[in-house]
Write a protein that holds these residues in place. Structure first.
Motif, PDB file in Angstrom:
ATOM      1  N   GLY A   1      70.895  88.019  48.890  1.00  9.69           N
ATOM      2  CA  GLY A   1      70.010  86.927  49.253  1.00  9.69           C
ATOM      3  C   GLY A   1      70.673  85.875  50.109  1.00  9.69           C
ATOM      4  O   GLY A   1      70.057  84.861  50.445  1.00  9.69           O
ATOM      5  N   LEU A   2      71.934  86.076  50.473  1.00 10.55           N
ATOM      6  CA  LEU A   2      72.648  85.105  51.296  1.00 10.55           C
ATOM      7  C   LEU A   2      71.903  84.845  52.603  1.00 10.55           C
ATOM      8  O   LEU A   2      71.436  85.760  53.269  1.00 10.55           O
ATOM      9  N   GLY A   3      71.808  83.580  52.967  1.00 14.30           N
ATOM     10  CA  GLY A   3      71.241  83.207  54.260  1.00 14.30           C
ATOM     11  C   GLY A   3      69.726  83.320  54.334  1.00 14.30           C
ATOM     12  O   GLY A   3      69.053  83.080  53.351  1.00 14.30           O
ATOM     13  N   PRO A   4      69.244  83.731  55.524  1.00 12.39           N
ATOM     14  CA  PRO A   4      69.962  84.275  56.678  1.00 12.39           C
ATOM     15  C   PRO A   4      70.934  83.314  57.373  1.00 12.39           C
ATOM     16  O   PRO A   4      71.893  83.735  57.968  1.00 12.39           O
ATOM     17  N   LEU A   5      70.665  82.004  57.340  1.00 13.99           N
ATOM     18  CA  LEU A   5      71.615  81.028  57.869  1.00 13.99           C
ATOM     19  C   LEU A   5      72.365  80.403  56.692  1.00 13.99           C
ATOM     20  O   LEU A   5      71.781  80.161  55.641  1.00 13.99           O
ATOM     21  N   PHE A   6      73.648  80.116  56.867  1.00 10.58           N
ATOM     22  CA  PHE A   6      74.405  79.545  55.757  1.00 10.58           C
ATOM     23  C   PHE A   6      75.667  78.861  56.269  1.00 10.58           C
ATOM     24  O   PHE A   6      76.093  79.057  57.414  1.00 10.58           O
ATOM     25  N   ASN A   7      76.259  78.066  55.395  1.00 14.00           N
ATOM     26  CA  ASN A   7      77.544  77.413  55.664  1.00 14.00           C
ATOM     27  C   ASN A   7      78.675  78.016  54.856  1.00 14.00           C
ATOM     28  O   ASN A   7      79.849  77.909  55.232  1.00 14.00           O
ATOM     29  N   ALA A   8      78.348  78.604  53.705  1.00 14.14           N
ATOM     30  CA  ALA A   8      79.368  79.171  52.817  1.00 14.14           C
ATOM     31  C   ALA A   8      78.741  80.278  51.992  1.00 14.14           C
ATOM     32  O   ALA A   8      77.513  80.361  51.862  1.00 14.14           O
ATOM     33  N   ARG A   9      79.597  81.135  51.420  1.00 12.68           N
ATOM     34  CA  ARG A   9      79.111  82.257  50.612  1.00 12.68           C
ATOM     35  C   ARG A   9      79.245  82.000  49.122  1.00 12.68           C
ATOM     36  O   ARG A   9      78.825  82.825  48.311  1.00 12.68           O
ATOM     37  N   SER A  10      79.831  80.871  48.748  1.00  9.20           N
ATOM     38  CA  SER A  10      79.938  80.515  47.336  1.00  9.20           C
ATOM     39  C   SER A  10      80.049  79.009  47.207  1.00  9.20           C
ATOM     40  O   SER A  10      80.438  78.314  48.162  1.00  9.20           O
ATOM     41  N   CYS A  11      79.719  78.489  46.028  1.00 15.87           N
ATOM     42  CA  CYS A  11      79.876  77.048  45.780  1.00 15.87           C
ATOM     43  C   CYS A  11      81.348  76.658  45.869  1.00 15.87           C
ATOM     44  O   CYS A  11      81.701  75.606  46.411  1.00 15.87           O
ATOM     45  N   GLN A  12      82.214  77.511  45.327  1.00 18.66           N
ATOM     46  CA  GLN A  12      83.641  77.223  45.277  1.00 18.66           C
ATOM     47  C   GLN A  12      84.267  77.162  46.669  1.00 18.66           C
ATOM     48  O   GLN A  12      85.293  76.506  46.861  1.00 18.66           O
ATOM     49  N   SER A  13      83.647  77.812  47.652  1.00 17.17           N
ATOM     50  CA  SER A  13      84.189  77.783  49.006  1.00 17.17           C
ATOM     51  C   SER A  13      84.190  76.377  49.575  1.00 17.17           C
ATOM     52  O   SER A  13      85.070  76.020  50.363  1.00 17.17           O
ATOM     53  N   CYS A  14      83.193  75.579  49.199  1.00 14.27           N
ATOM     54  CA  CYS A  14      83.115  74.194  49.682  1.00 14.27           C
ATOM     55  C   CYS A  14      83.889  73.255  48.765  1.00 14.27           C
ATOM     56  O   CYS A  14      84.665  72.424  49.225  1.00 14.27           O
ATOM     57  N   HIS A  15      83.628  73.371  47.463  1.00 14.00           N
ATOM     58  CA  HIS A  15      84.296  72.524  46.480  1.00 14.00           C
ATOM     59  C   HIS A  15      85.579  73.231  46.047  1.00 14.00           C
ATOM     60  O   HIS A  15      85.640  73.880  45.003  1.00 14.00           O
ATOM     61  N   ILE A  16      86.608  73.105  46.847  1.00  6.22           N
ATOM     62  CA  ILE A  16      87.833  73.872  46.665  1.00  6.22           C
ATOM     63  C   ILE A  16      88.486  73.505  45.339  1.00  6.22           C
ATOM     64  O   ILE A  16      88.812  72.340  45.099  1.00  6.22           O
ATOM     65  N   LYS A  17      88.634  74.501  44.465  1.00  2.00           N
ATOM     66  CA  LYS A  17      89.185  74.279  43.124  1.00  2.00           C
ATOM     67  C   LYS A  17      88.407  73.168  42.399  1.00  2.00           C
ATOM     68  O   LYS A  17      88.977  72.400  41.632  1.00  2.00           O
ATOM     69  N   ASP A  18      87.109  73.087  42.679  1.00  2.00           N
ATOM     70  CA  ASP A  18      86.211  72.074  42.124  1.00  2.00           C
ATOM     71  C   ASP A  18      86.544  70.661  42.606  1.00  2.00           C
ATOM     72  O   ASP A  18      86.057  69.678  42.051  1.00  2.00           O
TER      73      ASP A  18
END
Length: 533
Positions: free
Chosen positions: A139-156
């Motif tokens: 269900g990713l996208g079709p447009l997106f900035n990241a593939r997981s929450c953790q990708s943005c919030h690095i190590k939370d």
């Protein structure tokens, strides 16, 4: 006894809730709450400020005790009682390492640990495009900035701007909006039913990634110039002044009046405790007309909640544009990853009518599975529970003489006028981790004019283009431990705590000037204090 009602998603059973009410009822009797401070707020917020909390009303005597506890100290010879635990009993006392922001509330009941761990798994899950054999993760996208929450919030923790031209931009993105151009849209914004008007072709944020066969929206471009700053005692500093633009737009020219606002992902710690602060306590600190003449004019932001179908006090986001953690999580799933949920049901995420290839792409929604969404209600609830229970780390060196001196400088300089040290959370019948805790977020959760240097010129709800929510300072001294090198402020432009302070302006101009001109030992002590938070 009157209990505010909400969905109560995390009440284990009716018996548990009734038992908690009975116990708390012995401790205190219900009483009428104090009137909300005189600020321009929607009537429904004044009538029921916290529809998301199952809270036991405070007695007059309890309110008096709380007022005494949260009163700013005047004794800087030693640490205050409980200061070492900024998140109250939920504070994690574990050894500091890169995972320190990923610990659960220390007072979490054992039976909730599984929910936290499963929520963590969903927070870290790598989503894939549709159709896929891994149906639980498509269900990713079709447009997106990241593939997981953790990708943005690095190590939370917090995100960061790219280190160079070829570095990724996963944990920073651009908000997009245009001015309201019709009376209907202007009225909706004035009534707090609409926070911003998305750019017609590109939506509310720039998504620089896309699934195969769909063009991405473009690339955020950042350039910096250095601005020297002269401080007292021969010390100097240099501030990075950023400029933002969009390269290679994939869907034609952007609206000529488009407003761009960069955002790095904020740290996740302590969110549940902030959500549990009674709205009345936040609104009591509002002073929109600077009636006390201290130069500080904190204002609340409000936003329409699709979760509760009403206007609520904003608490989360860089401009306090979101009222609850669940809504913040749902917004991020839809906007950052294109994952549909019960608050954002469109399987194509943020694709606009100008992006038909995006809208026509396959999605991961299944009418017979996951409530018909790409993440179902229980899954979103688990991520919400995880986000609500990421613990604040313990303070370090609270009795160190330099730290205590820095704390006095922080207070005497007037920083606590916005960075309010303490609150006491509501007594909650369904959230024992956050219930009735003395917390030290160092934020009033209100909007303040931070001057032209930090202005993004983009309104959001009641927030002007010059205003930002006071960022909580708890855990800020561990930023580099979690993700080195450290970056601060809404777009990560500041490379040190001193740079972050020197970017302050507007309502904080006097405090900034005081830091610039104070003796260097006091300035060093101030930074040392911030590093201890």
């Amino acid at each position: 006894m009157t209990i505010a009602t909400t969905r109560g998603r995390w009440i284990r059973s009716a018996g548990y809730a009734a038992g908690m009410i009975a116990v708390l009822g012995v401790q205190q009797a219900a009483s009428s709450p104090p009137p909300i401070a005189t600020v321009d707020i929607p009537a429904e917020v004044a009538e029921q400020p916290d529809p998301h909390l199952w809270a036991v009303p405070r007695t007059k005597a309890e309110r008096a005790r709380i007022a005494a506890v949260i009163r700013p100290t005047t004794d800087f010879t030693r640490a205050e009682e409980y200061e070492v635990r900024p998140g109250g009993a939920a504070t994690t006392m574990k050894q500091v390492n890169r995972d320190i922001f990923s610990q659960s509330s220390a007072n979490m009941p054992f039976e909730s640990e599984l929910d936290f761990k499963v929520g963590n798994g969903l927070f870290r899950k790598i989503w894939v495009s549709s159709p896929s054999s891994t149906r639980a993760s498509d269900g990713l996208g079709p447009l997106f900035n990241a593939r997981s929450c953790q990708s943005c919030h690095i190590k939370d923790g917090r995100g960061h701007p790219p280190a160079g031209e070829d570095d990724d931009r996963v944990s920073i993105f651009l908000r997009l909006s245009v001015p309201p151009r019709t009376d209907e849209l202007k009225a909706a914004i004035a009534a707090h039913l609409l926070t911003v008007v998305p750019e017609p072709s590109y939506g509310g944020q720039l998504q620089d990634l896309a699934v195969q066969g769909v063009p991405s929206e473009g690339r955020m471009e950042i350039s910096y110039r250095e601005m020297p700053v002269t401080l007292s005692d021969g010390e100097t500093a240099s501030l990075r002044v950023p400029t933002y633009s969009i390269g290679d737009p994939g869907y034609g020219p952007l609206d000529p009046e488009v407003m761009l606002s960069p955002r790095v992902a904020p740290p996740m710690i302590g969110l549940g405790l902030l959500e549990a602060v009674p709205a009345r306590d936040i609104l009591a600190n509002a002073d929109p007309d600077d009636a006390d003449g201290d130069g500080i004019s904190g204002r609340p932001n409000f936003a329409f909640s699709p979760e509760f179908q009403r206007v609520m006090l904003g608490r989360f986001g860089w401009k306090a544009g979101t009222p609850t953690i669940r809504q913040q999580s749902a917004d991020a799933f839809a906007g950052d990853m294109g994952i549909s949920n019960d608050l954002h049901p469109a399987g194509y995420g943020e694709c606009t009518e100008a992006q038909m290839a995006c809208r026509d792409a396959p999605d991961g929604a299944d009418a017979d599975d996951r409530d018909g969404f790409e993440i179902d209600g229980p899954g979103l609830d688990l991520v919400t529970f995880y986000s609500r229970n990421l613990a604040v780390p313990a303070r370090r060196d609270v009795d160190d003489p330099q730290v205590l001196r820095g704390k006095q400088v922080f207070n005497d300089t007037g920083c606590i006028a916005c960075h309010t040290p303490k609150f006491v959370t509501a007594r909650l019948t369904d959230r024992p981790e956050q219930s009735f805790q003395l917390i030290w977020p160092y934020s009033d959760l209100l909007l303040h004019d931070m001057g032209p240097g930090l202005a993004d010129d983009r309104p959001e709800g009641a927030a002007t283009g010059f205003e930002w929510r006071t960022a909580p300072l708890w855990g800020i001294g561990l930023t580099a431990t979690v993700d080195e090198p450290a970056h601060f402020l809404h777009d990560g432009r500041a490379r040190s705590l001193l740079e972050a302070v020197l970017w302050h302006g507007g309502e904080a101009e006097a405090q900034k000037q005081a830091v610039m001109t104070m003796p260097k030992p006091d300035r060093d002590a101030l930074i040392r204090f911030l590093e201890s938070l």
